[in-house]
Design an enzyme around this catalytic site. Structure first.
Site, PDB file in Angstrom:
ATOM      1  N   ALA A   1       0.837  -1.203   0.000  1.00 25.12           N
ATOM      2  CA  ALA A   1       0.000   0.000   0.000  1.00 25.12           C
ATOM      3  C   ALA A   1       0.868   1.248   0.000  1.00 25.12           C
ATOM      4  CB  ALA A   1      -0.914  -0.010   1.221  1.00 25.12           C
TER       5      ALA A   1
ATOM      6  N   GLY B   1      -0.113  -5.449   0.318  1.00 20.58           N
ATOM      7  CA  GLY B   1      -1.268  -5.448  -0.575  1.00 20.58           C
ATOM      8  C   GLY B   1      -0.981  -6.123  -1.892  1.00 20.58           C
TER       9      GLY B   1
ATOM     10  N   GLU C   1      -1.585  -9.655  -1.280  1.00 20.70           N
ATOM     11  CA  GLU C   1      -3.024  -9.865  -1.112  1.00 20.70           C
ATOM     12  C   GLU C   1      -3.745  -9.852  -2.459  1.00 20.70           C
ATOM     13  OE1 GLU C   1      -4.163  -8.222   3.272  1.00 20.70           O
ATOM     14  OE2 GLU C   1      -3.317  -6.734   1.907  1.00 20.70           O
TER      15      GLU C   1
ATOM     16  N   GLU D   1       3.393  -6.353   6.939  1.00 16.01           N
ATOM     17  CA  GLU D   1       2.632  -5.303   7.615  1.00 16.01           C
ATOM     18  C   GLU D   1       3.018  -5.090   9.075  1.00 16.01           C
ATOM     19  OE1 GLU D   1       0.012  -6.303   4.096  1.00 16.01           O
ATOM     20  OE2 GLU D   1       1.349  -7.379   5.450  1.00 16.01           O
TER      21      GLU D   1
END
Length: 689
Positions: free
Chosen positions: A60, A99, A102, A122
C-alpha cells in the site's frame, strides 16, 4: 496511467504501473476495479495481471495511512477480482509485498519469477494485513506457515513460496506461463475464498504467541495478527474479512504504527543533503587499514558491494590475524546461507591482506580502522598520504576522536572525512558520515555514494566527541552509573530498559562490547572533564580488577562456563563502597524512575546535539538511535518518542531533575524553545547565523 490494460483476442493483460515500486494508492485501486469491469464487459476468458518494471506491487501507499481511508478500498477491489466470472492470473514478476501479495492471493492462480519475493510485512509497520491476508493465507499455506509469514513479516523467495503452496509455479517468464495455462486447468482451480480454513490448533497458536512475545517485546501488531487469524478460522469468510479490516484500521491510526511509518520514511529519505552537488569519486579499489574485528567487517562489506579491497596491517603477524578474521566472516556468512560457495570464493579474491602500504597504491579511497589513539591514527594517515594518489580520499572510522586534529597533520585536510561504521560492520546498517571543518564536498559526496553502494543508512554528522550516536550513548551510560551509585543495581537498570524495548540494557551491552573501550575513552577525557560534573568511578574499579566483560568471564556480571549471566556480589560491594565514599544516601528507584531518567538524559543530550549543528535534523537522530544503538524501532527513534511526550512535559521533568544536579541536567535550549513555542522537535530548525 497507474494501471494499463489491453486485450489480445480473448485474453486481457493488466499491468500495475505506478513507479518506482507500484505502490497501491487510490489510483491503482480504482484502475484495478475498472479492469475487473472491463474484462467482464469484454467477455474475456482470463486476465493476466503483472507489474511494470521490477516490482509486481510493493504494498500500500503508506502516505495514505495518516488520513481517512479513500475509496475504493482494497478489500472491495480484491473481492471483485476473486468473484469475477473472468479468472485472473497473477504473473508475479518482482516483489509482491503487503497489498501486492493480497492482490495475488485473490487471483485464481499465481506464477512467480525465480528472483521475485512475496510476503506480508505489515507487522513491521505496526499494522496487520488489511485486505484479506490473514484470511486467505491460512487457506493457501496452512496455519503454521501463515502464522510464521504474517508474524515475522519476512517475505518468501520464489522456491519457498512454491513449497508452502502460496504460488502454483515458478517460471522464468510468468506472463508467458500464464498464457500457456490450459483453459480447463484454470477453470478447475477453486478461488481462495472457497477453500476451507485450516482447523484451529491451540498448541500452534500458543507457540506463535510465545515466540512473538519473546522476540517483539512491547509491540502489538504481531500479537493482534495472531488473534485475528485465530478468530477468523471458524468464521464465515466475509465475517473474518470484516474483523481483519477493523483491527487493521484501528492499528493504522495507533501510536506504534505512526512511529514505524516515521522510521520507514526517514530511512527512505536518508541521502546526501540537497546542497551537496559535487560528483563522487569513482571507486573500484578501497584500502582498509586495520584488520581487527571492525576492519575485517568493513573489508567484507566492501567486497559484498563488488569492490576490491586491500586490507593493510602493521606486520606479518597482524596480517595473519586479519586473514583469519576475514575468513571467519566469510565462513559464517556461508554457514548462514547468506552467500554460496561461489560468493565466498569471490569475496576471498576481492580481499587481499598485506603489511605493505604500497600495495594499496591504486586505491582512490582509504578507510582507517586502527586502534583508537590519536598518535596511531595520525601515523596511519601519514603513511596513507604517501602511498595513495594525491586526490585519494582518506576516511577514519574513529568513534570519538577529533577528525579535524587528524586532518591537520596532512598537507591537504580537505581529503579527510569520517566514515563511522558500527559493529559488525557488514551487518549494521548505519553509517555516520562525519564532516570535518575542511572536508571537501567531493569527499562528502563520495562518502554518501559509498553508503548507497553498501546499502547503509547514511547520516551526516559534525565533529564533536562521539559525533551523534556515541555522544548520546555516553550520556546514557553516565545517567545509568548515577542511578547505580544512588540506589539501583545493574540488573534493575538493564531490566527496565529491556522492558522499554531495548534488546539489552546498558550494563549487559557493555559486558558484550568490553569495558576497556569506554574506560580508555574516559581516560582520554580526564584532562577536559568539567570539575563541576559528577563522576562515578565504579566502572574504573571493575577494569582495575581485570573485569572487562563477558570475554574475561566477569564485568558488571559474572558469567558461567555456558555464558549464563549471574549477578555478582563483588559488584554490589564495589557500588556500596563507592556510595559510602561519595557520601551518598542510597534510595530505591522504580523501573519507571529508571526508564524516565535514562530516556530523558538521552533526549536532552540529543537536543544539545541539534542545537550545536552536529546533527542536521531530529529525524537523523532517530535513524542513528534506531539503526546504531538499539532504540526500539516501534517507538520511532529517540526524538520521535520525545515528541509523543511533548517538549513542555520533558522540560517539566528535567526541571525537577536539575534541582538534584544542575550541571548534568541542564535543559537544552532546543527543548526550552520548543516548549515555549509549542513546537515539535521534528519541526525545529536552527535559526540562520
Amino acid at each position: 496511467m497507474s494501471v494499463t490494460k489491453h486485450r489480445d483476442k480473448d485474453i486481457g493483460f493488466v499491468e500495475i504501473d505506478n513507479p518506482p515500486v507500484n505502490a497501491i494508492g487510490q489510483a491503482v485501486r480504482q484502475g484495478l476495479l475498472d479492469a475487473v469491469r472491463w474484462a467482464e464487459q469484454e467477455r474475456l476468458t482470463r486476465v493476466i495481471l503483472t507489474g511494470h518494471g521490477r516490482a509486481f506491487a510493493a504494498g500500500a501507499d503508506a502516505r495514505e495511512f495518516d488520513g481517512a481511508p479513500i475509496e475504493p478500498h482494497l478489500p472491495d477491489v480484491l473481492n471483485a477480482i476473486e468473484t469475477s466470472d473472468v479468472p485472473w492470473v497473477a504473473a508475479i514478476n518482482g516483489v509482491a509485498l503487503g497489498g501486492g501479495a493480497e492482490i495475488a492471493m485473490a487471483c485464481r492462480m499465481r506464477i512467480i519469477a525465480p528472483g521475485a519475493q512475496i510476503g506480508l510485512p505489515e507487522v513491521t509497520l505496526g499494522v496487520i494485513p488489511g485486505a484479506g491476508g490473514t484470511v486467505r493465507l491460512p487457506r493457501l499455506v496452512g496455519l503454521s506457515d501463515a502464522l510464521e509469514i504474517i508474524t515475522t513479516g519476512k517475505p518468501l523467495v520464489a522456491a519457498d513460496a512454491l513449497r508452502t503452496g502460496l504460488v502454483h509455479a515458478v517460471e522464468d517468464d510468468p506472463v508467458d506461463a500464464a498464457l500457456a495455462i490450459p483453459g480447463e486447468t484454470l477453470a478447475c482451480i477453486v478461488p481462495t475464498r472457497e477453500l476451507p480454513a485450516p482447523k484451529t490448533d491451540i498448541s500452534l497458536i500458543a507457540a506463535a504467541r510465545e515466540k512473538v512475545a519473546a522476540k517483539s517485546r512491547g509491540q502489538v501488531a504481531a500479537l493482534r495478527a495472531i488473534d485475528v487469524i485465530e478468530h477468523g478460522l471458524d468464521k464465515p469468510f466475509g465475517q473474518a474479512l470484516s474483523m481483519e479490516r477493523a483491527v487493521f484500521l484501528e492499528l493504522r491510526s495507533g501510536e506504534q504504527a505512526r512511529a514505524l511509518r516515521h522510521v520507514f520514511f526517514a530511512e527512505r529519505a536518508a541521502k546526501a543533503p540537497d546542497w551537496l552537488r559535487s560528483d563522487p569519486a569513482e571507486i573500484a579499489r578501497v584500502a582498509v587499514v586495520g584488520g581487527g574485528t571492525m576492519g575485517a567487517g568493513i573489508a567484507y562489506a566492501l567486497s559484498n558491494a563488488g569492490l576490491t579491497v586491500t586490507l593493510v596491517e602493521t606486520d606479518a603477524e597482524g596480517a595473519a590475524r586479519a586473514t583469519d578474521n576475514v575468513a571467519r566472516i566469510i565462513e559464517t556468512s556461508l554457514g548462514r546461507g547468506l552467500i554460496d560457495r561461489a560468493g565466498a570464493d569471490d569475496r576471498r579474491r576481492r580481499i587481499g591482506v598485506t603489511d605493505d602500504y604500497s600495495a594499496a597504491g591504486g586505491a582512490r579511497l582509504a578507510i582507517e580502522a586502527a586502534f583508537e589513539s590519536m598518535d596511531v591514527k595520525r601515523a596511519v594517515f601519514a603513511r596513507l598520504s604517501e602511498a595513495l594518489p594525491s586526490d585519494a580520499i582518506l576516511a577514519t572510522n574513529t568513534s570519538y576522536l577529533d577528525i579535524d586534529e587528524i586532518a591537520a597533520s596532512l598537507p591537504d585536510p580537505t581529503r579527510v572525512l569520517g566514515l563511522h561504521f558500527f559493529a559488525p560492520a557488514h551487518i549494521m546498517k548505519l553509517l555516520e558520515i562525519v564532516r570535518g571543518a575542511k572536508t571537501s564536498d567531493a569527499a562528502l559526496a563520495t562518502g554518501f555514494a559509498l553508503a548507497k553502494r553498501l546499502r547503509k543508512v547514511p547520516v551526516l554528522a559534525g565533529v564533536c566527541d562521539g559525533f551523534i550516536g556515541n555522544r548520546i550513548l555516553s550520556r546514557y551510560r553516565e545517567a545509568a552509573d548515577t542511578l547505580l551509585i544512588d540506589g539501583s543495581t545493574p540488573s534493575a537498570v538493564d531490566a527496565a530498559m529491556v522492558e522499554f524495548g531495548y534488546a539489552m540494557g546498558p550494563y549487559e551491552a557493555q559486558d558484550l562490547s568490553g569495558l576497556e573501550i569506554a574506560h580508555a575513552n574516559r581516560r582520554r577525557q580526564d584532562a577536559t572533564r568539567d570539575p563541576q560534573r559528577r563522576y562515578v568511578p565504579i566502572a574504573d574499579r571493575l577494569v582495575a580488577l581485570g573485569r572487562l566483560g563477558k570475554k574475561t568471564g566477569a564485568g558488571w556480571y559474572r558469567y558461567s562456563d555456558t555464558g549464563t549471566r549471574i549477578e555478582d556480589p563483588i559488584v554490589t560491594d564495589i557500588v556500596l563502597a563507592e556510595a559510602r565514599s561519595a557520601g551518598v544516601s542510597r534510595t530505591v528507584f522504580s523501573a519507571e524512575d529508571i526508564r524516565d531518567r535514562l530516556v530523558l538524559a538521552m533526549i536532552n543530550e540529543a537536543c544539545d546535539i541539534l542545537h550545536e549543528g552536529i546533527a542536521q535534523s531530529a529525524a537523523d537522530i532517530d535513524l542513528v538511535t534506531v539503526f546504531g544503538y538499539g532504540f526500539p524501532r516501534w517507538r520511532g527513534g529517540l526524538l520521535h518518542h520525545a515528541d509523543t511526550l511533548g517538549a513542555a512535559e520533558i522540560v517539566r521533568r528535567l526541571g525537577a531533575l536539575s534541582l538534584e544536579d544542575p550541571v548534568a541536567w541542564k535543559i537544552s535550549p532546543v527543548l526550552l524553545e520548543c516548549a515555549n513555542d509549542n513546537l515539535e522537535l521534528a519541526k525545529w530548525t536552527r535559526a540562520p547565523r
